[in-house]
Write a protein that holds these residues in place. Structure first.
Motif, PDB file in Angstrom:
ATOM      1  N   GLU A  78      -7.212  33.103 -29.729  1.00  0.00           N
ATOM      2  CA  GLU A  78      -8.574  33.610 -29.660  1.00  0.00           C
ATOM      3  C   GLU A  78      -8.828  34.214 -28.283  1.00  0.00           C
ATOM      4  O   GLU A  78      -8.203  33.820 -27.296  1.00  0.00           O
ATOM      5  CB  GLU A  78      -9.583  32.473 -29.887  1.00  0.00           C
ATOM      6  CG  GLU A  78      -9.486  31.790 -31.228  1.00  0.00           C
ATOM      7  CD  GLU A  78     -10.524  30.678 -31.354  1.00  0.00           C
ATOM      8  OE1 GLU A  78     -11.463  30.846 -32.143  1.00  0.00           O
ATOM      9  OE2 GLU A  78     -10.378  29.659 -30.652  1.00  0.00           O
ATOM     10  N   LYS A  79      -9.757  35.145 -28.233  1.00  0.00           N
ATOM     11  CA  LYS A  79     -10.189  35.658 -26.949  1.00  0.00           C
ATOM     12  C   LYS A  79     -10.980  34.561 -26.247  1.00  0.00           C
ATOM     13  O   LYS A  79     -11.885  33.966 -26.842  1.00  0.00           O
ATOM     14  CB  LYS A  79     -11.062  36.894 -27.140  1.00  0.00           C
ATOM     15  CG  LYS A  79     -11.506  37.531 -25.836  1.00  0.00           C
ATOM     16  CD  LYS A  79     -12.389  38.743 -26.082  1.00  0.00           C
ATOM     17  CE  LYS A  79     -12.873  39.311 -24.750  1.00  0.00           C
ATOM     18  NZ  LYS A  79     -13.774  40.476 -24.951  1.00  0.00           N
ATOM     19  N   ARG A  80     -10.636  34.301 -24.990  1.00  0.00           N
ATOM     20  CA  ARG A  80     -11.281  33.184 -24.288  1.00  0.00           C
ATOM     21  C   ARG A  80     -11.786  33.638 -22.928  1.00  0.00           C
ATOM     22  O   ARG A  80     -11.255  34.571 -22.333  1.00  0.00           O
ATOM     23  CB  ARG A  80     -10.303  32.012 -24.109  1.00  0.00           C
ATOM     24  CG  ARG A  80      -9.672  31.524 -25.392  1.00  0.00           C
ATOM     25  CD  ARG A  80      -9.004  30.160 -25.181  1.00  0.00           C
ATOM     26  NE  ARG A  80      -7.967  30.157 -24.184  1.00  0.00           N
ATOM     27  CZ  ARG A  80      -6.658  30.233 -24.462  1.00  0.00           C
ATOM     28  NH1 ARG A  80      -6.268  30.372 -25.717  1.00  0.00           N
ATOM     29  NH2 ARG A  80      -5.766  30.189 -23.489  1.00  0.00           N
ATOM     30  N   GLU A  81     -12.775  32.921 -22.442  1.00  0.00           N
ATOM     31  CA  GLU A  81     -13.289  33.146 -21.100  1.00  0.00           C
ATOM     32  C   GLU A  81     -13.233  31.838 -20.324  1.00  0.00           C
ATOM     33  O   GLU A  81     -13.431  30.752 -20.883  1.00  0.00           O
ATOM     34  CB  GLU A  81     -14.736  33.663 -21.143  1.00  0.00           C
ATOM     35  CG  GLU A  81     -14.855  35.079 -21.677  1.00  0.00           C
ATOM     36  CD  GLU A  81     -16.257  35.643 -21.470  1.00  0.00           C
ATOM     37  OE1 GLU A  81     -16.883  35.292 -20.451  1.00  0.00           O
ATOM     38  OE2 GLU A  81     -16.705  36.408 -22.337  1.00  0.00           O
ATOM     39  N   VAL A  82     -12.969  31.947 -19.016  1.00  0.00           N
ATOM     40  CA  VAL A  82     -12.855  30.766 -18.166  1.00  0.00           C
ATOM     41  C   VAL A  82     -14.243  30.269 -17.772  1.00  0.00           C
ATOM     42  O   VAL A  82     -15.096  31.051 -17.344  1.00  0.00           O
ATOM     43  CB  VAL A  82     -12.037  31.073 -16.899  1.00  0.00           C
ATOM     44  CG1 VAL A  82     -11.996  29.859 -15.969  1.00  0.00           C
ATOM     45  CG2 VAL A  82     -10.621  31.504 -17.266  1.00  0.00           C
ATOM     46  N   ILE A  83     -14.482  28.962 -17.941  1.00  0.00           N
ATOM     47  CA  ILE A  83     -15.719  28.332 -17.472  1.00  0.00           C
ATOM     48  C   ILE A  83     -15.528  27.842 -16.042  1.00  0.00           C
ATOM     49  O   ILE A  83     -16.297  28.133 -15.139  1.00  0.00           O
ATOM     50  CB  ILE A  83     -16.125  27.154 -18.386  1.00  0.00           C
ATOM     51  CG1 ILE A  83     -16.383  27.640 -19.808  1.00  0.00           C
ATOM     52  CG2 ILE A  83     -17.352  26.429 -17.824  1.00  0.00           C
ATOM     53  CD1 ILE A  83     -16.635  26.525 -20.799  1.00  0.00           C
ATOM     54  N   THR A  84     -14.458  27.089 -15.826  1.00  0.00           N
ATOM     55  CA  THR A  84     -14.128  26.591 -14.487  1.00  0.00           C
ATOM     56  C   THR A  84     -12.668  26.172 -14.486  1.00  0.00           C
ATOM     57  O   THR A  84     -12.009  26.157 -15.537  1.00  0.00           O
ATOM     58  CB  THR A  84     -15.028  25.398 -14.088  1.00  0.00           C
ATOM     59  OG1 THR A  84     -14.799  25.070 -12.711  1.00  0.00           O
ATOM     60  CG2 THR A  84     -14.745  24.167 -14.933  1.00  0.00           C
ATOM     61  N   SER A  85     -12.156  25.828 -13.331  1.00  0.00           N
ATOM     62  CA  SER A  85     -10.769  25.370 -13.245  1.00  0.00           C
ATOM     63  C   SER A  85     -10.655  24.271 -12.193  1.00  0.00           C
ATOM     64  O   SER A  85     -11.440  24.210 -11.250  1.00  0.00           O
ATOM     65  CB  SER A  85      -9.827  26.532 -12.904  1.00  0.00           C
ATOM     66  OG  SER A  85     -10.148  27.080 -11.643  1.00  0.00           O
ATOM     67  N   TYR A  86      -9.661  23.428 -12.387  1.00  0.00           N
ATOM     68  CA  TYR A  86      -9.370  22.356 -11.423  1.00  0.00           C
ATOM     69  C   TYR A  86      -8.006  22.638 -10.807  1.00  0.00           C
ATOM     70  O   TYR A  86      -7.033  22.906 -11.513  1.00  0.00           O
ATOM     71  CB  TYR A  86      -9.365  20.995 -12.105  1.00  0.00           C
ATOM     72  CG  TYR A  86      -8.722  19.913 -11.254  1.00  0.00           C
ATOM     73  CD1 TYR A  86      -9.387  19.396 -10.142  1.00  0.00           C
ATOM     74  CD2 TYR A  86      -7.436  19.449 -11.540  1.00  0.00           C
ATOM     75  CE1 TYR A  86      -8.787  18.436  -9.335  1.00  0.00           C
ATOM     76  CE2 TYR A  86      -6.834  18.494 -10.743  1.00  0.00           C
ATOM     77  CZ  TYR A  86      -7.510  17.988  -9.644  1.00  0.00           C
ATOM     78  OH  TYR A  86      -6.921  17.049  -8.844  1.00  0.00           O
ATOM     79  N   GLN A  87      -7.936  22.581  -9.487  1.00  0.00           N
ATOM     80  CA  GLN A  87      -6.677  22.792  -8.777  1.00  0.00           C
ATOM     81  C   GLN A  87      -6.115  21.460  -8.292  1.00  0.00           C
ATOM     82  O   GLN A  87      -6.848  20.636  -7.749  1.00  0.00           O
ATOM     83  CB  GLN A  87      -6.871  23.713  -7.571  1.00  0.00           C
ATOM     84  CG  GLN A  87      -7.177  25.148  -7.921  1.00  0.00           C
ATOM     85  CD  GLN A  87      -7.084  26.053  -6.705  1.00  0.00           C
ATOM     86  OE1 GLN A  87      -7.008  25.597  -5.574  1.00  0.00           O
ATOM     87  NE2 GLN A  87      -7.070  27.350  -6.946  1.00  0.00           N
ATOM     88  N   SER A  88      -4.824  21.285  -8.463  1.00  0.00           N
ATOM     89  CA  SER A  88      -4.156  20.089  -7.949  1.00  0.00           C
ATOM     90  C   SER A  88      -4.071  20.157  -6.431  1.00  0.00           C
ATOM     91  O   SER A  88      -4.297  21.217  -5.841  1.00  0.00           O
ATOM     92  CB  SER A  88      -2.744  20.001  -8.521  1.00  0.00           C
ATOM     93  OG  SER A  88      -1.893  20.951  -7.869  1.00  0.00           O
ATOM     94  N   PRO A  89      -3.729  19.055  -5.776  1.00  0.00           N
ATOM     95  CA  PRO A  89      -3.351  19.140  -4.356  1.00  0.00           C
ATOM     96  C   PRO A  89      -2.150  20.080  -4.220  1.00  0.00           C
ATOM     97  O   PRO A  89      -1.497  20.425  -5.208  1.00  0.00           O
ATOM     98  CB  PRO A  89      -2.980  17.701  -4.000  1.00  0.00           C
ATOM     99  CG  PRO A  89      -3.657  16.856  -5.026  1.00  0.00           C
ATOM    100  CD  PRO A  89      -3.681  17.665  -6.278  1.00  0.00           C
ATOM    101  N   THR A  90      -1.838  20.495  -3.008  1.00  0.00           N
ATOM    102  CA  THR A  90      -0.670  21.358  -2.809  1.00  0.00           C
ATOM    103  C   THR A  90       0.608  20.590  -3.126  1.00  0.00           C
ATOM    104  O   THR A  90       0.640  19.346  -3.104  1.00  0.00           O
ATOM    105  CB  THR A  90      -0.582  21.860  -1.358  1.00  0.00           C
ATOM    106  OG1 THR A  90      -0.363  20.746  -0.490  1.00  0.00           O
ATOM    107  CG2 THR A  90      -1.843  22.601  -0.959  1.00  0.00           C
TER     108      THR A  90
END
Length: 483
Positions: A301-313
């Motif tokens: 499906e076509k999707r849009e990003v709401i938010t994202s979580y980044q790991s530590p480096t």
């Protein structure tokens, strides 16, 4: 290799004085205080006449007949990375079980291939349209194999923190109700059922099994039993120990009916998705559908990003892995280098990538068997000389300083905090390893003259207790600080 004959010939007087100071000769009628004083003078005189290298070799020679080590299979190397020469060694070409010093190979490969600033991204996305606060579509959790997801390790956020951020972001997007499902996109994962029991497990004392990689196949969570918090949690019965994907704690099962091991990683996004749905319902954000896993999606499906979580480096994750000798992170990292390089998130792919990397940097693979990422398996073997040359070559890499800082420091941090509390404090930077009757140490040392040397000390099948062999390791390394 040690040439003790040359030392004895060139320093006969000094050795005689040293032997007298150690009580080799018959005791005299002098007062005890005089004997003690004379012993110290004799020892000091011997040490002044002998070179630092000769003292190291004498110490090694004495250790060969020590009750803790005389029946052990062990090897030792001190190596000068500038001259590229061995300073002192014993059994440097022996293939020995490295235990958790295996993590040096795993974590360095990851840093080399992915870069120290690499981060894993876990995204919250949606499909469909948002009308009057109602999402007429699905929510998606798209994972990338973050090995620290929800663990609080290395500064990673907990599941509850990530969920709170996801819910807040969904509300900011205007979502008050979801008509569809919460879909877990796990395309990076493949069903990881390759090793049948007990090939990839480690025997512990009293006949127990330890499963190094996350969950197990077909163990009912209702039958899981928490390990009691006591000095020795392992009973006399044969049990299977592993990290439960359901409660995130070490548990055991009395029996294992499944035939395979599987990684913990695929369960992490599932746990996140189920917890997110429960938290949404509790907060009044209704979800009509259920949690669905999609490993493949032929018609996305076509999707849009709401938010994202980044790991530590990656550097921060490797720091935690090496400081705490974290087996789960090491195994997850092994699988992720396999995915990043070959697109295949399996143990076999990870092993292939690590072995190929080691060959590309000139690792001496004779005597090497790299079996897992953590060093829990006794199938792992390596030679002390290959370890030191690998660590010496690493000093030429741009990320060397970052990598060295991930290693425990003698008397100060991590798994070396209780070793080298006096001599060697702050001078030893090394990865430790421990299995039943296996104790290992490999890394770097800052000598008293300011030089950086590389060393490997691998001891298998030692006698006595863990504390006794740790003491012998300290005694072996002590004179090397004067090189």
């Amino acid at each position: 290799m040690i040439n003790i004959k040359k030392i004895l010939v060139s320093s006969a007087i000094a050795v005689s004085a040293f032997a007298f100071g150690q009580g080799t000769f018959a005791s005299t009628n002098y007062p005890q205080s005089y004997d003690s004083q004379n012993s110290n003078i004799s020892k000091e005189s011997a040490e002044k006449l002998l070179s630092a290298k000769e003292l190291v070799d004498i110490k090694l020679n004495s250790m060969m007949n020590d009750p803790v080590l005389r029946n052990a299979n062990w090897g030792f190397v001190v190596y000068d990375p500038k001259t590229k020469k061995i300073i002192s060694s014993y059994n440097e070409n022996a293939s020995l079980i490295p235990a958790s010093t295996t993590k040096l190979l795993t974590t360095e490969t990851a840093m080399n291939l992915l870069g120290e600033n690499f981060r894993w991204i876990t995204q919250l996305e949606y499909s469909g349209e948002i009308e009057d606060g109602v999402l007429k579509g699905n929510l998606y959790i798209v994972g990338s194999g973050d090995p620290s997801l929800g663990t609080n390790k290395a500064g990673a956020s907990s599941y509850s923190q990530i969920i709170s951020e996801f819910i807040s972001a969904a509300r900011e997007k205007g979502i008050k109700k979801i008509n569809g499902d919460i879909i877990i996109q796990t395309g990076v994962f493949k069903l990881n059922k390759s090793q049948s029991l007990p090939e990839n497990i480690v025997w512990l004392e009293n006949g127990n099994y330890y499963l190094p990689v996350g969950t197990t196949h077909e163990i009912n969570p209702q039958n899981e039993k928490l390990i009691a918090k006591k000095s020795n949690p392992f009973s006399e019965n044969k049990n299977y120990y592993y990290i439960s994907p359901y409660i995130g704690q070490m548990v055991y099962a009395d029996k294992f009916d499944g035939g395979y091991l599987t990684t913990k990683l695929p369960d992490a996004p599932a746990y996140l998705a189920n917890s997110l749905r429960a938290a949404m319902l509790k907060s009044g954000l209704s979800v009509a559908g259920k949690v669905v896993t999609k490993s493949t999606d032929p018609n996305p499906e076509k999707r849009e990003v709401i938010t994202s979580y980044q790991s530590p480096t990656l550097a921060e994750i490797i720091m935690y892995t090496n400081q705490h000798s974290d087996n789960a992170l090491a195994e997850a990292t092994l699988r992720m280098v396999g995915f990043q390089k070959l697109g295949d998130q399996t143990l076999e792919a990870g092993r292939m990538v690590v072995n190929n990397h080691l060959k590309s940097v000139g690792f001496e693979t004779d005597g090497l068997n790299y079996f897992d990422g953590s060093g829990l398996s006794r199938a792992n073997v390596v030679t002390p000389i290959s370890q030191v040359k690998f660590l010496a070559n690493l000093m030429n890499e741009k990320y060397y300083k970052t990598f060295q800082e991930t290693l425990p420091i003698g008397g100060q941090t991590g798994t070396l905090k209780r070793m080298f509390n006096t001599t060697g404090n702050g001078q030893i930077f090394a990865k430790t390893g421990t299995l039943n009757k296996v104790k290992t140490l490999a890394g770097y040392m800052k000598t008293n003259s300011g030089k950086t040397l590389v060393f490997s000390l691998l001891i298998n099948n030692y006698g006595g207790s863990v504390d006794q062999v740790k003491s012998k390791m300290e005694q072996i390394l002590e004179p090397t600080l004067n090189l």
